[in-house]
Design an enzyme around this catalytic site. Structure first.
Site, PDB file in Angstrom:
ATOM      1  CB  THR A 104     -17.057   9.497  51.740  1.00 42.18           C
ATOM      2  OG1 THR A 104     -15.978   9.574  52.677  1.00 42.18           O
ATOM      3  CG2 THR A 104     -18.360   9.464  52.508  1.00 42.18           C
ATOM      4  CD  GLN A 147      -4.862   5.545  54.528  1.00 39.31           C
ATOM      5  OE1 GLN A 147      -3.710   5.807  54.138  1.00 39.31           O
ATOM      6  NE2 GLN A 147      -5.685   6.479  54.983  1.00 39.31           N
ATOM      7  CB  CYS A 170     -12.419  11.290  60.873  1.00 40.40           C
ATOM      8  SG  CYS A 170     -11.859  10.941  59.238  1.00 40.40           S
ATOM      9  CG  ASN A 209      -8.081   4.873  58.674  1.00 43.08           C
ATOM     10  OD1 ASN A 209      -8.582   3.750  58.674  1.00 43.08           O
ATOM     11  ND2 ASN A 209      -8.584   5.874  59.370  1.00 43.08           N
ATOM     12  CB  THR A 234     -20.332  18.869  34.905  1.00 44.04           C
ATOM     13  OG1 THR A 234     -21.568  19.185  34.281  1.00 44.04           O
ATOM     14  CG2 THR A 234     -19.164  19.260  34.008  1.00 44.04           C
ATOM     15  CB  SER A 239      -9.725   8.957  48.920  1.00 43.46           C
ATOM     16  OG  SER A 239     -10.458  10.121  49.104  1.00 43.46           O
ATOM     17  N   GLY A 240      -8.314  10.315  46.035  1.00 43.51           N
ATOM     18  CA  GLY A 240      -7.098  10.911  45.456  1.00 43.51           C
ATOM     19  C   GLY A 240      -6.209  11.614  46.464  1.00 43.51           C
ATOM     20  CG  HIS A 241      -7.760  13.607  50.139  1.00 43.07           C
ATOM     21  ND1 HIS A 241      -7.455  13.736  51.469  1.00 43.07           N
ATOM     22  CD2 HIS A 241      -8.921  12.904  50.094  1.00 43.07           C
ATOM     23  CE1 HIS A 241      -8.401  13.150  52.192  1.00 43.07           C
ATOM     24  NE2 HIS A 241      -9.302  12.636  51.380  1.00 43.07           N
TER      25      HIS A 241
HETATM   26  N1  PLP Z   1     -11.429   4.900  54.083  1.00 47.52           N
HETATM   27  C1  PLP Z   1     -10.241   5.065  54.649  1.00 47.52           C
HETATM   28  C2  PLP Z   1      -9.424   3.877  55.027  1.00 47.52           C
HETATM   29  C3  PLP Z   1      -9.766   6.349  54.906  1.00 47.52           C
HETATM   30  O1  PLP Z   1      -8.567   6.510  55.486  1.00 47.52           O
HETATM   31  C4  PLP Z   1     -10.563   7.447  54.549  1.00 47.52           C
HETATM   32  C5  PLP Z   1     -10.118   8.816  54.894  1.00 47.52           C
HETATM   33  O2  PLP Z   1      -9.566   9.058  55.956  1.00 47.52           O
HETATM   34  C6  PLP Z   1     -11.790   7.222  53.932  1.00 47.52           C
HETATM   35  C7  PLP Z   1     -12.198   5.935  53.716  1.00 47.52           C
HETATM   36  C8  PLP Z   1     -12.688   8.361  53.508  1.00 47.52           C
HETATM   37  O3  PLP Z   1     -12.062   9.080  52.474  1.00 47.52           O
HETATM   38  P1  PLP Z   1     -12.595  10.493  51.995  1.00 47.52           P
HETATM   39  O4  PLP Z   1     -12.831  11.306  53.227  1.00 47.52           O
HETATM   40  O5  PLP Z   1     -11.530  11.035  51.143  1.00 47.52           O
HETATM   41  O6  PLP Z   1     -13.869  10.282  51.244  1.00 47.52           O
END
Ligand code: PLP
Length: 699
Positions: A73, A191, A338, A161, A249, A211-213
């Site tokens: 994001t 993704q 989401c 996603n 930081t 996004s790492g997670h």
């Molecule tokens: N873009 C895509 C395709 C995603 O699947 C996601 C998270 O679901 C995001 C952006 C946003 O990622 P984050 O919430 O880790 O910032």
């Protein structure tokens, strides 16, 4: 259930053990600030540099910027801000910049919302334009070709996603090269990492957020690639970290953990190959097809990530499927995480032009490249079990009442219908069956060995009449005369009974009770109770099916003379937030003795043990549905719950309200359904109806 089968990897993933170790090491030993000039700081700086170097190799980005961010994001904000600031500058310099912000119609909300936000904030005054996708979820390149010459920025994701659909990035690049040399191009690669080859430097992509997670790193760490020469404006300014490109930081714990994931990607041997993941998907799809005949996959497999399966099952709402999976310990989601909390149909599937039942009934199942064969085996076994459980009879005697007769609530599109059944008599009656459930309902009725006496309506709206006709057809029953709302005038077991006000009305026999039909100007009302010598007294009326009438209406006033305060009213739509009530309960609400806005009594899970100890007589009630309960009712603090599916609440209202001194603790999966049950009882005057907060998920 032994352990969770987590199939929601597109929402987030667990942390790779090596990443967790790296994070711990950074917190405990290597905790320095990379900006410090002493040895502790220098060691942190070395970690930072080596992870960035690795990221460049994994992303195929030896040049350009690679920054660490808090997640995708933030990367998206930075890219949009950079592109829009450049638009302002170029425009001020008299250059041609384009007037459109083009984004794929199936982009993550982070993209469209960021475009709208920064466009407004910076006053750039560009027009947002969603680029349609085709039925397979791929961008319409023909339309892109038309829009591209006027675009200031184009945003297209690498893989979706919700559906896993992989974009044709080469095709998009070719269009942009030919028609939009002026436009900045962002590709959301969230993704794609670990699932698709990336060689960013060889592409025309200007910005690529990650996004790492989503790939076994912790939450709160991400990366942004910016092509050499692409406009750049920092989102955050301060201490000048990240060479002044992103102050604050550095999140060294996250960076070290991400470094471990990148190492696993670079060195190989940890993650499954594309072919292995595709084979896993095939096994999973086979299990799903076996469990849910008629299942439809919402994206073509040959165009999608092998780790995402998005599907819908005819006649089953996504909420119902989710509850079933969750009861089997299988964690999946409806569309994206989401939007899972909102009950809206998926905008991604809508953009693909899929029919409403598939957009509203979609379920996403996603795994990560760390999946093992044993994990997939267990997932498939549980999916098959979910299929068996979905066929579990909903029309069965209640263990709570011990009675052979029952009442099942059916709900769809905000309307409620009812199936009244008597197992001893082997017969049932349907009242206002909702549309779109005919095939499944007919199968359940036939499997339960019940004979349908009548399919009745309480009003004559054409959609309701169609739904009744659909169920009759599915059960091979004779079509009914529309005038009579399905009342079987020619039955031998139909007779006349006298009601409390001395009037007479036709009646059908079901078990040892009669179902009486009363007509009013807008339709019909049905009363159920035990008649004595051809007379149905007000106190003997157990249930009243009143459709959409209000007690103040003509129909309601007629009803008031014929029933008792304890008669359970079964509504056609929610009244005061509940599908059922009692005449006395409605009077309490009307006289403001009960507040419609009142809060449900919530019991915190930490207090449950104590509560059950101090209230030895408390009844623990599991309101999950029959399919979910097939895996076993809840057992909490040594106490076994009683099964009372929420769809059978009306059947048990009288029984529960008759024992107000006995505390009731309702439980369900997440605390929503139990809250509805508790609130319904509370408003009807039960003084001790509680809902367990967070449900079984928190126990
Ligand atoms: N873009 C895509 C395709 C995603 O699947 C996601 C998270 O679901 C995001 C952006 C946003 O990622 P984050 O919430 O880790 O910032």
């Amino acid at each position: 259930m032994s352990h969770d089968i987590y199939l929601d990897a597109n929402a987030t993933s667990p942390v790779l053990p090596a990443a967790a170790s790296a994070a711990l090491e950074t917190m405990q030993a290597c905790f320095g600030n990379p900006s410090s000039s002493h040895a502790t700081g220098l060691r942190a700086k070395a970690t930072l540099d080596s992870v960035r170097a690795r990221a460049r190799r994994v992303l195929g980005a030896p040049g350009g910027r690679v920054l660490f961010t808090s997640g995708a994001t933030e990367g998206i904000q930075t890219a949009v801000l950079s592109a829009l600031c450049a638009v302002r500058e170029r425009r001020a310099a008299g250059e041609k910049v384009g007037e459109l912000l083009v984004y794929g119609a199936t982009e993550h909300k982070a993209v469209s919302e960021s475009l709208a936000h920064w466009n407004r904030l910076l006053g750039t005054g560009l027009t947002l334009c969603a680029l349609p996708v085709d039925g397979a979820g791929r961008h319409r390149l023909d339309l892109l070709r038309e829009l591209a010459p006027r675009a200031a920025m184009v945003c297209t994701m690498a893989a979706n996603n919700e559906t896993g659909v992989i974009s044709d990035l080469e095709g998009i690049a070719a269009v942009l090269a030919a028609c939009a040399p002026q436009a900045c191009w962002m590709v959301d690669c969230v993704q794609a990492l670990g699932k698709l080859p990336l060689n960013l430097a060889s592409t025309r992509i200007d910005y690529a957020p990650f996004s790492g997670h989503k790939l076994y790193a912790p939450k709160g760490i991400g990366m942004l690639y910016v092509r050499e020469g692409a406009p750049y404006t920092p989102l955050m300014i301060g201490g000048g970290q990240e060479a002044g490109q992103r102050s604050g930081t550095e999140n060294m714990v996250g960076i070290a953990a991400l470094g471990a994931v990148l190492a696993a990607l670079e060195e190989g041997g940890t993650f499954r190959s594309h072919a292995e993941m595709a084979a896993m998907r095939e096994r999973m799809a086979a299990a799903l097809r076996e469990a849910f005949p008629g299942i439809v996959f919402n994206a073509p497999f040959d165009m999608a990530l092998p780790t995402t399966l998005n599907f819908a099952v005819p006649d089953m709402a996504s909420k119902e499927l989710l509850d079933l999976f969750d009861a089997a310990g299988v964690r999946v989601s409806a569309g994206s995480a989401c939007s899972a909390a909102k009950a809206a149909p998926s905008y991604v599937l809508e953009a693909m032009g899929l029919p409403a039942w598939r957009t509203a009934g979609a379920v996403r199942l996603s795994f990560g490249p760390l999946a093992t064969d044993d994990f997939i085996d267990e997932a498939c076994a549980r999916i098959r079990r979910c299929g068996q459980v979905a066929r579990h009879p909903a029309l069965a005697p209640s263990t709570l009442s011990g009675e052979q007769r029952g009442l099942l609530q059916l709900s769809g599109e905000g309307r409620h219908g009812w199936i009244l059944f008597d197992m001893d008599a082997g017969s049932c009656v349907a009242i206002d069956p909702p549309a779109g459930m005919a095939a499944r309902l007919a199968a359940q009725i036939q499997n339960s060995g019940l004979r349908m006496l009548a399919v009745l309506g309480t009003h004559a709206e054409p959609a309701a009449a169609d739904a009744c006709a659909g169920l009759r057809t599915a059960l091979d029953l004779k079509p009914a005369d529309a005038e009579t709302l399905g009342w079987p005038g020619d039955r031998r077991d139909a007779g006349m009974v006298t009601l409390a006000d001395g009037s007479t009305a036709p009646a059908l026999t079901i078990g040892d009770e009669v179902l009486v039909r009363l007509t009013h100007e807008d339709g019909a009302i049905y009363l159920l109770g035990r008649a004595q010598e051809g007379r149905l007294d007000a106190a003997a009326v157990r249930l009243a099916f009143i459709g959409g009438i209000a007690m103040a209406d003509g129909g309601g006033q007629m009803l008031a003379r014929l029933i008792d305060g304890a008669t359970v009213l079964c509504h056609g739509v929610d009244v005061d937030g509940a599908p059922c009530s009692t005449a006395e309960g409605m009077r309490r609400v009307a006289q403001k003795m009960a507040q419609v806005t009142e809060q449900v009594r919530q019991l915190q899970p930490a207090r449950l043990d104590d509560f059950l100890r101090t209230h030895a007589d408390a009844l623990l009630v599991d309101v999950r549905e029959a399919g979910e309960l097939a895996a076993g009712v809840a057992r909490l603090h040594g106490r076994e719950a009683q099964a009372l599916p929420l769809s059978r609440l009306a059947e048990h209202l009288g029984q529960l309200l008759a024992a107000p001194q006995r505390p009731l603790v309702f439980v369900c999966r997440s605390g929503n359904r139990s809250a509805r049950a508790a609130l319904c009882l509370q408003r009807l005057g039960h003084p001790q109806a509680w809902s367990l907060v967070g449900g079984l998920a928190l126990c």
